[in-house]
Write a protein that holds these residues in place. Structure first.
Motif, short mmCIF file in Angstrom:
data_model
loop_
_atom_site.label_atom_id
_atom_site.label_comp_id
_atom_site.label_asym_id
_atom_site.label_seq_id
_atom_site.Cartn_x
_atom_site.Cartn_y
_atom_site.Cartn_z
N ASN A 1 48.26 108.04 47.51
CA ASN A 1 48.88 107.23 47.06
C ASN A 1 50.83 108.37 47.19
O ASN A 1 51.81 108.34 47.09
CB ASN A 1 49.12 107.13 45.86
CG ASN A 1 49.25 107.84 44.28
OD1 ASN A 1 49.14 108.89 44.22
ND2 ASN A 1 50.01 107.11 43.64
N GLU A 2 50.25 109.59 47.52
CA GLU A 2 51.64 110.40 47.58
C GLU A 2 52.62 110.70 48.90
O GLU A 2 51.47 110.15 49.59
CB GLU A 2 50.94 112.40 47.14
CG GLU A 2 52.06 112.83 47.25
CD GLU A 2 51.51 114.39 46.65
OE1 GLU A 2 51.89 115.56 46.65
OE2 GLU A 2 50.28 113.78 46.29
N VAL A 3 53.14 109.85 49.20
CA VAL A 3 54.31 110.08 49.73
C VAL A 3 55.54 111.10 50.74
O VAL A 3 56.22 111.44 49.49
CB VAL A 3 55.00 108.49 49.07
CG1 VAL A 3 55.89 108.12 50.76
CG2 VAL A 3 54.18 107.60 49.18
N ASP A 4 55.92 111.49 51.31
CA ASP A 4 56.22 112.33 52.31
C ASP A 4 57.51 111.75 52.69
O ASP A 4 57.83 112.10 53.71
CB ASP A 4 55.74 113.05 52.58
CG ASP A 4 56.25 114.77 53.01
OD1 ASP A 4 57.36 115.02 52.78
OD2 ASP A 4 55.77 114.87 53.99
N LEU A 5 58.21 111.00 52.16
CA LEU A 5 59.56 110.21 52.11
C LEU A 5 60.42 110.91 51.31
O LEU A 5 60.47 110.63 50.15
CB LEU A 5 59.52 109.02 52.29
CG LEU A 5 57.80 108.54 53.83
CD1 LEU A 5 58.34 107.05 53.50
CD2 LEU A 5 58.93 108.88 54.91
N ASN B 1 56.69 108.88 44.95
CA ASN B 1 55.53 109.04 44.88
C ASN B 1 55.31 110.45 45.83
O ASN B 1 54.41 111.25 46.45
CB ASN B 1 54.75 108.41 44.71
CG ASN B 1 54.24 107.16 44.25
OD1 ASN B 1 54.29 106.96 43.69
ND2 ASN B 1 53.81 106.10 44.65
N SER B 2 56.22 111.13 45.42
CA SER B 2 56.22 112.32 46.45
C SER B 2 55.45 114.16 46.22
O SER B 2 55.96 114.42 46.73
CB SER B 2 57.78 112.53 46.87
OG SER B 2 58.80 113.35 46.20
N HIS C 1 61.37 109.89 47.58
CA HIS C 1 60.05 108.76 47.24
C HIS C 1 59.69 109.16 45.90
O HIS C 1 59.12 110.33 46.00
CB HIS C 1 59.03 108.72 48.38
CG HIS C 1 57.88 107.85 48.00
ND1 HIS C 1 57.10 107.09 47.36
CD2 HIS C 1 58.41 106.46 48.90
CE1 HIS C 1 57.13 106.40 47.34
NE2 HIS C 1 57.47 105.15 47.84
#
Length: 165
Positions: free
Chosen positions: A111-115, A99-100, A97
């Motif tokens: 807004n950090e995304v762990d995907l 935003n990871s 992602h």
């Protein structure tokens, strides 16, 4: 990685093991969830869970790229093979992602995304992928979280690693 499965119509009571419930009441059989698989064995531990969401794609946590040898393997000549429903499948690409952050997920911002997505070399005809939830009725619903290893009580946090599913 934590897998999101279909929602139910019951109000939310907990998403971790409650202090007044036995851990055995939260254990399920791997065969009941063939689209959920681990990325790597490290000793006797199953590390990082992923979920098949399409015949060629699975979803996992972005940080699993670094908690396993997946990132390094994809840069080398050796394939990265996992067992999906007991069948070997080769991962040939990952899409993290945007935003990871660095991929070593440490939520510094909201807004950090762990995907990350995992693409397989060949499409699979089994197991059936877990359908993505596209509804809008998630408020006040229960979600089922699946994985191996660490769990804890609602009063003490993470404290056990029994490797059970």
């Amino acid at each position: 990685m934590i897998c999101l499965l279909p929602w139910t119509q019951l109000p939310v009571s907990a998403i971790i093991i409650r202090h007044d419930s036995s851990s055995a009441s939260y254990q399920v059989q791997e065969a009941d969830y063939p689209a959920v698989f681990y990325l790597e064995m490290q000793g006797s531990r199953k590390v990082c869970v992923a979920t098949l969401i399409d015949s060629r794609w699975a979803i996992t946590a972005a940080h699993c790229m670094h908690e396993t040898s997946l990132a390094a393997a994809l840069q080398g000549p050796e394939p990265f093979t996992v067992l999906v429903a007991g069948r070997p499948q080769t991962i040939v690409e990952t899409v993290v992602h945007p935003n990871s952050g660095s991929g070593n997920f440490h939520p510094q911002t909201s807004n950090e995304v762990d995907l990350a997505l995992l693409r397989f070399e060949q499409p699979m005809d089994f197991p059936r992928p877990v359908p993505l939830y596209e509804g809008t009725q998630e408020l006040n619903q229960i979600v089922t979280l699946l994985g191996w290893g660490f769990y804890g009580l609602g009063t003490t946090g993470r404290q056990y690693d029994d490797g059970r599913f």
